[in-house]
Design a protein around this motif. Structure first.
Motif, PDB file in Angstrom:
ATOM      1  N   MET A 132      42.898  42.866  25.089  1.00  0.00           N
ATOM      2  CA  MET A 132      44.302  43.137  25.415  1.00  0.00           C
ATOM      3  C   MET A 132      44.417  43.824  26.767  1.00  0.00           C
ATOM      4  O   MET A 132      45.283  43.479  27.581  1.00  0.00           O
ATOM      5  N   GLY A 133      43.564  44.792  27.004  1.00  0.00           N
ATOM      6  CA  GLY A 133      43.601  45.497  28.285  1.00  0.00           C
ATOM      7  C   GLY A 133      43.333  44.554  29.440  1.00  0.00           C
ATOM      8  O   GLY A 133      43.991  44.626  30.492  1.00  0.00           O
ATOM      9  N   ARG A 134      42.371  43.643  29.256  1.00  0.00           N
ATOM     10  CA  ARG A 134      42.063  42.704  30.331  1.00  0.00           C
ATOM     11  C   ARG A 134      43.265  41.794  30.614  1.00  0.00           C
ATOM     12  O   ARG A 134      43.588  41.522  31.769  1.00  0.00           O
ATOM     13  N   TYR A 135      43.936  41.359  29.549  1.00  0.00           N
ATOM     14  CA  TYR A 135      45.114  40.518  29.758  1.00  0.00           C
ATOM     15  C   TYR A 135      46.203  41.291  30.519  1.00  0.00           C
ATOM     16  O   TYR A 135      46.831  40.760  31.425  1.00  0.00           O
ATOM     17  N   ALA A 137      39.237  44.331  36.090  1.00  0.00           N
ATOM     18  CA  ALA A 137      39.805  44.578  37.420  1.00  0.00           C
ATOM     19  C   ALA A 137      39.561  43.426  38.375  1.00  0.00           C
ATOM     20  O   ALA A 137      39.993  43.471  39.534  1.00  0.00           O
ATOM     21  N   GLY A 138      38.894  42.396  37.895  1.00  0.00           N
ATOM     22  CA  GLY A 138      38.421  41.330  38.771  1.00  0.00           C
ATOM     23  C   GLY A 138      39.483  40.700  39.659  1.00  0.00           C
ATOM     24  O   GLY A 138      39.210  40.305  40.798  1.00  0.00           O
ATOM     25  N   LEU A 139      40.690  40.579  39.191  1.00  0.00           N
ATOM     26  CA  LEU A 139      41.728  39.907  39.975  1.00  0.00           C
ATOM     27  C   LEU A 139      42.403  40.840  40.970  1.00  0.00           C
ATOM     28  O   LEU A 139      43.271  40.412  41.725  1.00  0.00           O
ATOM     29  N   ALA A 140      42.048  42.108  40.910  1.00  0.00           N
ATOM     30  CA  ALA A 140      42.628  43.071  41.855  1.00  0.00           C
ATOM     31  C   ALA A 140      41.476  43.754  42.593  1.00  0.00           C
ATOM     32  O   ALA A 140      41.059  44.853  42.236  1.00  0.00           O
ATOM     33  N   VAL A 179      46.010  49.461  40.188  1.00  0.00           N
ATOM     34  CA  VAL A 179      45.352  50.404  41.080  1.00  0.00           C
ATOM     35  C   VAL A 179      44.008  50.871  40.533  1.00  0.00           C
ATOM     36  O   VAL A 179      43.077  51.142  41.286  1.00  0.00           O
ATOM     37  N   ALA A 180      43.919  50.965  39.209  1.00  0.00           N
ATOM     38  CA  ALA A 180      42.665  51.449  38.619  1.00  0.00           C
ATOM     39  C   ALA A 180      42.549  50.976  37.188  1.00  0.00           C
ATOM     40  O   ALA A 180      43.551  50.783  36.504  1.00  0.00           O
ATOM     41  N   VAL A 181      41.302  50.778  36.760  1.00  0.00           N
ATOM     42  CA  VAL A 181      41.015  50.407  35.378  1.00  0.00           C
ATOM     43  C   VAL A 181      39.934  51.341  34.881  1.00  0.00           C
ATOM     44  O   VAL A 181      38.902  51.509  35.547  1.00  0.00           O
ATOM     45  N   ALA A 182      40.177  51.937  33.696  1.00  0.00           N
ATOM     46  CA  ALA A 182      39.180  52.841  33.134  1.00  0.00           C
ATOM     47  C   ALA A 182      38.744  52.353  31.761  1.00  0.00           C
ATOM     48  O   ALA A 182      39.581  51.988  30.929  1.00  0.00           O
ATOM     49  N   LEU A 233      49.198  42.471  35.550  1.00  0.00           N
ATOM     50  CA  LEU A 233      49.573  43.396  36.625  1.00  0.00           C
ATOM     51  C   LEU A 233      49.057  42.900  37.976  1.00  0.00           C
ATOM     52  O   LEU A 233      49.717  43.059  38.998  1.00  0.00           O
ATOM     53  N   ALA A 234      47.887  42.265  37.963  1.00  0.00           N
ATOM     54  CA  ALA A 234      47.299  41.831  39.232  1.00  0.00           C
ATOM     55  C   ALA A 234      47.966  40.582  39.774  1.00  0.00           C
ATOM     56  O   ALA A 234      48.123  40.423  40.991  1.00  0.00           O
ATOM     57  N   ARG A 235      48.364  39.662  38.884  1.00  0.00           N
ATOM     58  CA  ARG A 235      48.778  38.351  39.367  1.00  0.00           C
ATOM     59  C   ARG A 235      50.184  37.943  38.982  1.00  0.00           C
ATOM     60  O   ARG A 235      50.785  37.118  39.646  1.00  0.00           O
TER      61      ARG A 235
END
Lengths: 337, 337, 337, 337
Positions: free
Chosen positions: C15-18, C47-50, C33-36, C23-25
């Protein structure tokens, strides 16, 4: 970024704008660099999601930008062949909306030029990238149906075009039927040997006065003796209808659905649900997938799945359909347009 | 004719009249000999297709006719148990509409008497003769689903009964839910170990004042731990709704459909079709099949597939549901009514 | 950019990745801005797309970044309440996956803190942003059904979680049923006054040994006397099933569909089509829409449509359901958890 | 009985036997008096439900029975016209299966003779008595669609006939397509002005060697410019498929359904249900309704809704289709057979 494909879009109508959004937001591997349209406002709106993109009114400026590797052409049909030639001559890879041209000479010149330049040319038959069509094609290719016997295809647009748009499109054989003509080839892997088409002007009498039908039936005989029939209409009060059924020895595979939203209403009047409303509802994902494929082919130097030759083959059938309708007789596929 | 079963029908309401038509026209092995109803006109109408049939207002006259071998009881629910006892005491084989009784004592007395007399007793759970339910049961028995886990059943009547009819029926647990309670047993082959029911009077406030719910949810725990839920309503604006879904390890089997006539209308308002209208639309063939089975069992001296014991088991669950609703708590199935 | 909302995501599971991709695309107004995540690789993939986004293993570093305006929490359920409190205390607007907490004290503390800080708090009931649910709610609010009488809701997950995941989720009442509990409130606008729930452990015996059911039925009585029933299962061999039917005086509105791809296969075995496979197939667009709404609310300083109070209300019902199941009796809604 | 219509049936194949059952059991106003078939066993089986009926091997004996008022003809197609003439000359009212004849001369002679004798002649276009077709016709006649624009009809038989049966039937234009040709006229109330047909022999190569197609597409132009297309196949692995969609200015009405039994199976392979299996599954009730209408017309001295002229009109179109296929060109409707 060095590893994204830099793309310009020529034509910022509904379809061009959607392609712009796809390039700007949905495809990490692509970058929307410029949008050209004679209508500057349209170009600006289409470029809206890519703030850095250039907004142009002359496509030649776009083609002159040496940093642009690939071009998406989404202009009126009567400009496709010429723009393909210009773009490939400028060394661009080209994704062009269907039809590739409105006559075979135009198509052949465009294809030959692309070939000479050694660039990719993909034609916008997005149904080939729709999951349902792909599942169907795979099943048929795998022999699930045995020999194909009978195909019934339908495309009905929700609203008719204006007269000027109709003229520039070449008419329903070139703008609408061409999708079904391509789908018959795509789903069955078979070529057409005879075409009979007939059309009526029931919706757009002004178009009819100029020879444009708005309601049509096309019968195709395929190389194996299998038969196909396509019906088209430029207006469907209930929305956008696209379906294709392929029947064979062992059964039938049917692509298409009627419903858009996952709601049913049950009342004293019966059971009611909505219908697919328009082409972006039905094929939005396929339009993204076809561009993703194009970008992948450009980036990876691979041949697109839908080639200029596919565009030419469908055009040849549309031309035959138009002529069959004019002459009131079936025509062998060899007779060209 | 010596080889047809001579049948009398007691009760000439909608259901009784349909059974009369079935006996008169649809079952070659049966003969409709007499119809009894306190309303003579109703009896006469029901007998209409069997001109030779006697029209009676007193069921005792029918039971006194020694030539009658079998009796169909289609009277109000509160008379079933008594009429079964009278009929079997007169040596008749009995087909009785559900419920077999409105209390366990009545059911037990009726079953015991039928047993003593050595006659057949079949209860009118017609869904057991519906093709869809039979296909589902067979698939489940064959292990298609693996272990059963969760069942969702629905019965909704198109129009609520009048207050007097509601009273004589015993209420929705006895008249409507009882079909679903039987179907859970039929489809899964499992017994119920716990019942929780709750109901509201949203449609018939006068019924509510007397304790009758018209909208209900019943939760069942089965002997394996599988769960079932049944929802009932005495009114559905869109018609007659009956469905049951059985879910198991390997999938789900769903019985039910929404559509009656093979027509869809597609307009700017969407896609519309009709809904099943009422119980004879949905189960007309099943009602014929259950009587055909009964006649076959009588003629061939075989035990019916749906016995008095099945009728009693469903009644016991309906009684538990009614009590659970009154007491506001789940009840173990052992607690009787 | 000054006019985009700067967002950090805590939790980089499915879910977080989706949400990160969204948010990125997909949301021009947001910037990832950040992924933890405690799992650095997971954070990096998400975070790959950002490419510019920070990849962190400690959420406190993310919360310490003063440039981040809003936080999306998509961690295991047992961490939600604590993380909300931390995040709002750090002045962030918060979008948190359901459930808001696993107990009322945790929820109340989180809501109170958000209130004190004057930040937005939206809970991830994405069905409220699904077109079908929205159409249904609007129709019901507009009185299409008249008074609501009976609701049947279903959520069945394709595959059960592992035991550790089940424990951290709080179990199916908190992780699965909570969507349906919220949908009853959302679609009808009515509050629940009584809950009866029962569950079985048929799929995950190890979970059952710890008191976790995997198959459940929940009956709700609403303030008007209307009844609702929810069935849940942690495994459906055929895919992901979500539906809700709301019946009223004048008909029924049914949300849900069985089919994913627009292909039917007709063979000697009958007619076959696929089923919706998993939650992103069904609700992918709704997940985007809920985040778009959250970003809009943050950017425009407006209150989200789905508040912390909605999250608390659904949690209270899930807690009651869990207790009702443990105690084997219906519970009034007032009794808290 | 003096008030029942005394009927003889000539031809005791599948269709004749079904008509016998209808006359014996389903129509109170009719009496099955005699059955004639060259195959005495077939005649005996068909008469089974009417123990008093005469079993004959020579239809002339049946026609000589002065007590018989009406005759049902269900023999091979190539005998229809001759038998109609014989029967009406004997003063019988006639119900004859389609086609009325295999050539226009035969049809004209039969119709003229019926006219001279002043007897009723009804042709077996049972779809006109199917509820779905009737609903559709009524809706179209009431203007629901506005002007009709495009029709798509389909009939696919589950299994091909044997070669001898194919020969006697006249082929698929006369035996199968003729239903769709009639339905176009029935549903729209419009006449055909041009026919183009093409066929292939893909299923029955032996038939193909004699000029019989088994897979066909027929395009019709109607008097208003509306277009219709019919596809036929003599084999469908999935069962019996019949549908007709009529599209107009304001929408579309679609007759047809794919499903027979009210069961769906949901497994890891997707969702599956059965298909309509054969013509009696789909049209059993319509076959009863058409005979009921015929009996009513005979008893009440009224003209049947489906006349010999309707039979002739559909035959003329079938003849044109066959000729169009042979000659490979569209034909104006005026050109006769």
């Amino acid at each position: 970024m060095s590893d994204t494909v830099r793309v310009g879009v020529i034509g910022a109508g509904v379809m061009g704008r959607y392609h712009c959004e796809t390039l700007a937001r949905r495809l990490p591997g692509a970058e929307l660099v410029a949008v050209a349209d004679v209508d500057e406002d349209a170009a600006r709106r289409a470029a809206g999601l890519a703030p850095a993109a250039a907004v142009l009114t002359d496509h030649r400026a776009l083609l002159a930008d040496g940093s642009i590797q690939a071009v998406v052409i989404a202009t009126p049909n009567d400009t496709h062949a010429g723009l393909i030639r210009e773009a490939v001559r400028a060394g661009k890879h080209v994704f062009c909306e269907k039809p590739v041209a409105l006559d075979l000479a135009g198509a052949d010149a465009a294809l030959a030029e692309a070939d000479r330049q050694g660039v990719k040319l993909q034609i916008g038959f997005q149904r080939r990238f729709d999951t349902a069509y792909r599942v169907a094609r795979r099943a048929i290719a795998d022999g699930e149906l045995g020999a194909v016997e009978l195909i019934v295809g339908t495309t009905r647009d929700p609203k008719p075009p204006g007269l000027e748009q109709l003229r520039r499109s070449g008419g329903l054989f070139f703008d609408t039927a061409i999708h079904d003509l391509d789908s018959v080839r795509f789903l069955t892997g078979l070529e057409v040997v005879e075409v009979f088409a007939t059309a009526s002007a029931l919706i757009l009498p002004d178009g009819g006065a100029e020879g444009f039908g708005d309601t049509a039936v096309i019968t195709l005989r395929l190389e194996t003796g299998a038969l196909a029939v396509i019906t088209n209409s430029l207006r469907a009060a209930y929305g956008y209808e696209v379906s294709m059924e392929v029947m064979g020895e062992r059964g039938k595979i049917a692509v298409g659905y009627e419903r858009q939203t996952a709601v049913r209403r049950l009342t004293a009047e019966g059971v009611r649900h909505d219908h697919v409303g328009w082409f972006l509802d039905r094929f939005g994902e396929a339009y993204v997938a076809e561009l993703a494929h194009f970008i992948d082919c450009v980036a990876g130097d691979r041949e697109p799945e839908v080639t200029g030759a596919d565009g030419r083959a469908a055009l040849a059938l549309a031309l035959l359909a138009a002529r069959s309708h004019r002459e009131g007789r079936p025509l062998p596929a060899g007779e060209g347009g």
